[in-house]
Design an enzyme around this catalytic site. Structure first.
Site, PDB file in Angstrom:
ATOM      1  NE  ARG A 367      33.116  41.955  31.891  1.00 59.01           N
ATOM      2  CZ  ARG A 367      33.405  41.032  32.791  1.00 59.01           C
ATOM      3  NH1 ARG A 367      34.554  41.085  33.428  1.00 59.01           N
ATOM      4  NH2 ARG A 367      32.565  40.063  33.061  1.00 59.01           N
ATOM      5  CB  VAL A 368      40.653  45.025  28.784  1.00 56.99           C
ATOM      6  CG1 VAL A 368      39.923  45.770  29.869  1.00 56.99           C
ATOM      7  CG2 VAL A 368      41.319  43.787  29.333  1.00 56.99           C
TER       8      VAL A 368
END
Ligand SMILES: Nc1ncnc2c1ncn2[C@@H]1O[C@H](COP(=O)(O)OP(=O)(O)OP(=O)(O)O)[C@@H](O)[C@H]1O
Ligand SMILES: [Mg+2]
Length: 510
Positions: A367-368
């Protein structure tokens, strides 16, 4: 002052404690063991003890206060419970459980309390720090912006991890979870990142294999191994990941980047459940105690990329969790999925096809990490996911013996080639420029129609061709600059030359 007559035969043990620099017991506060269980003890008479305080038993075993109740303490033992007898004396230390930290731990194998297990003598520490620490607050955190290269094509291209990220490695037993974590540590030979491998509840031979791999590669010098094996007290398994995190924090405070692997938190959760049930805490879902989420969240919250004012370092956490029969919605896996910034899911279906690393790109996310990914990879990665997911759909469909048109058949051939190109043996993490070369070649169709063995050989040739000619591109990748058309063309040109494929492609050749 303590009444000496109350300490029969204990003087020797006290001398030993003093000599070993362990926290010395406070002799004017003495309680007694009311009951002993497998890994826990109930202690009465130490009304002023604090949560997480270290206690010392007359038998020499140490324990940590987990439960505070008006008339008794629930204590987790850090040594063999067989040695502790009901009725024996227990002293306070007025210290919380701490571990040694500092560069002297690099290259060492220690237990959850930081004591050496490698027979190489005393650990030289710069300080002792409590294993439990508060997670850094929001203002000390910066965005994840720099990549952590794992050296694995399937991960660096499609599920990139950034420094300071928490990425879960999840999968059934024997799907290659440990192998991915260890390869990532091995790949840090190419970076300044320090590593900590925390083994929890694993068999001794499995841990020995990891240590052997790290030693053989020379990477052990930049790694600390923290071991709480399957035969050690559940209390040690419980504190091991916090101890490893404390060791990591020391380096992050010195502006260094640290990678911490927790292998695995399934065993950690089980040890904690065992202790909680013995301490008669109310069981919840799957018999885990109600605070099991907090147990893992407060550990992983300590990872992150920190601002220059807060030390400027980073702690990347790769927790491992084992699933049963691919059940991602079991209690501990869902908890961990929600605490982390993404997961690398290893699929037994791919293992059965001998597709290692068995990363299922359909279920894996970061997600990052995308923001931290090498820019050169980004475009390749987008195409890669699409090509593979189209291919897997078609592959299932084609199994019914349906007649296929040429375009579909071509897509199947390309998909198979790209999937084969994602294969990678263990202990062979590769640099970014070589990964990029192999993936570009596969996406360009240079591996189309080759057998598995031929793809392996072709990948070798392509990798070997990355020589001096490509240093400019390697530098661009290292500086996180995107590749332009020319760069891509020159990568493909070198790959074609290595494979003796003419300029207009393999298809036109046949
Ligand atoms: N890239 C790879 N290529 C070939 N074989 C691999 C690869 N990665 C892992 N394996 C094999 O798969 C098996 C399982 O690997 P590993 O021990 O890493 O899995 P695990 O999920 O950690 O297992 P466990 O559940 O026992 O902890 C091992 O026999 C290993 O040699
Ligand atoms: Mg494993």
């Amino acid at each position: 002052m303590a009444d000496e007559s109350r300490l029969p035969g204990v003087q020797g043990f006290i001398d030993l404690l003093l000599a070993s620099s362990a926290p010395s017991p406070v002799l004017d506060e003495v309680g007694t063991v009311a009951a002993v269980g497998d890994g826990i003890a109930v202690v009465a008479g130490l009304g002023r003890a604090l949560a997480d305080e270290l206690l010392v038993f007359a038998s020499g075993v140490r324990g940590v206060v987990l439960d505070l109740e008006p008339d008794r303490l629930g204590v987790v033992l850090l040594g063999p419970s067989e040695q502790v007898r009901a009725g024996e004396d227990v002293w306070r230390t007025r210290k919380v459980i701490s571990v040694p930290v500092g560069p002297g731990l690099m290259g060492r194998v220690v237990d959850a309390t930081g004591q050496p297990l490698d027979g190489k003598g005393k650990v030289t520490a710069v300080a002792e720090r409590p294993v439990e620490a508060r997670a850094p607050d929001i203002l000390s955190r910066a965005a994840v912006s720099r990549p952590l290269a794992t050296g694995l094509k399937a991960i660096d291209a499609a599920v990139p991890v950034g420094l300071g990220q928490r990425e879960l490695i999840i999968g059934d037993r024997q799907t290659g979870k440990t192998s991915i974590a260890v390869d990532t540590i091995l790949n840090q030979a190419r970076s300044e990142v320090l590593s900590i491998y925390c083994a929890i509840g694993q068999r001794g031979d499995a841990v020995a294999r990891v240590i052997e791999t790290l030693r053989a590669s020379g990477q052990m010098a930049k790694t600390i191994v923290v071991v709480a094996g399957d035969e050690s007290a559940p209390g040690l398994a419980y504190i091991a990941p916090y101890a490893a995190m404390t060791m990591a924090e020391y380096f992050a405070d010195q502006a260094q980047d640290v990678l911490v692997v927790f292998d695995d938190l399934t065993h950690h959760a089980r040890s904690y459940r065992e202790l909680s049930l013995l301490l008669r805490r109310p069981p919840g879902r799957e018999a885990f105690p109600g605070d099991i989420f907090y147990v893992h969240a407060r550990l992983l919250e300590r990872a992150g990329q920190f601002t220059p004012e807060a030390g400027g370092g980073s702690i990347t956490a790769l927790p491992v969790v084992e699933t049963q029969a691919e059940n991602l919605s079991a209690y501990i896996p869902t908890n961990l999925i929600s605490i982390t910034d993404g997961q690398i899911y290893l699929s037994p279906r791919l293992v059965r096809k001998n597709q290692f690393p068995a990363v299922d790109l359909g279920v894996s996310v970061s997600r990052v990490g995308g923001k931290a990914q090498h820019r050169a990879f980004r475009e390749v990665a987008g195409n890669l996911r699409v090509t593979l997911s189209q291919f897997e759909e078609l592959e299932d469909f084609a199994r019914f013996g349906t007649r296929l048109d040429d375009a579909t058949r071509a897509r199947l051939v390309r998909g198979a080639a790209v999937r084969a190109a994602l294969r990678q043996p263990e202990r062979d993490p590769i640099p970014a420029v070589e990964q990029l070369m192999v993936l570009l070649a596969a996406m360009d169709g240079m591996f189309d129609g080759l057998s598995e063995a031929e793809v392996v050989a072709a990948m070798e040739s392509v990798r070997a061709s990355v020589g001096d000619t490509l240093t400019r591109i390697a530098t661009r990748i290292a500086d996180n600059l995107p590749l332009d058309e020319d760069d891509r063309a020159s990568l493909l040109k070198v790959a074609r030359a290595a494979l003796s494929v003419p300029e207009h492609g393999r298809d036109a050749d046949t």
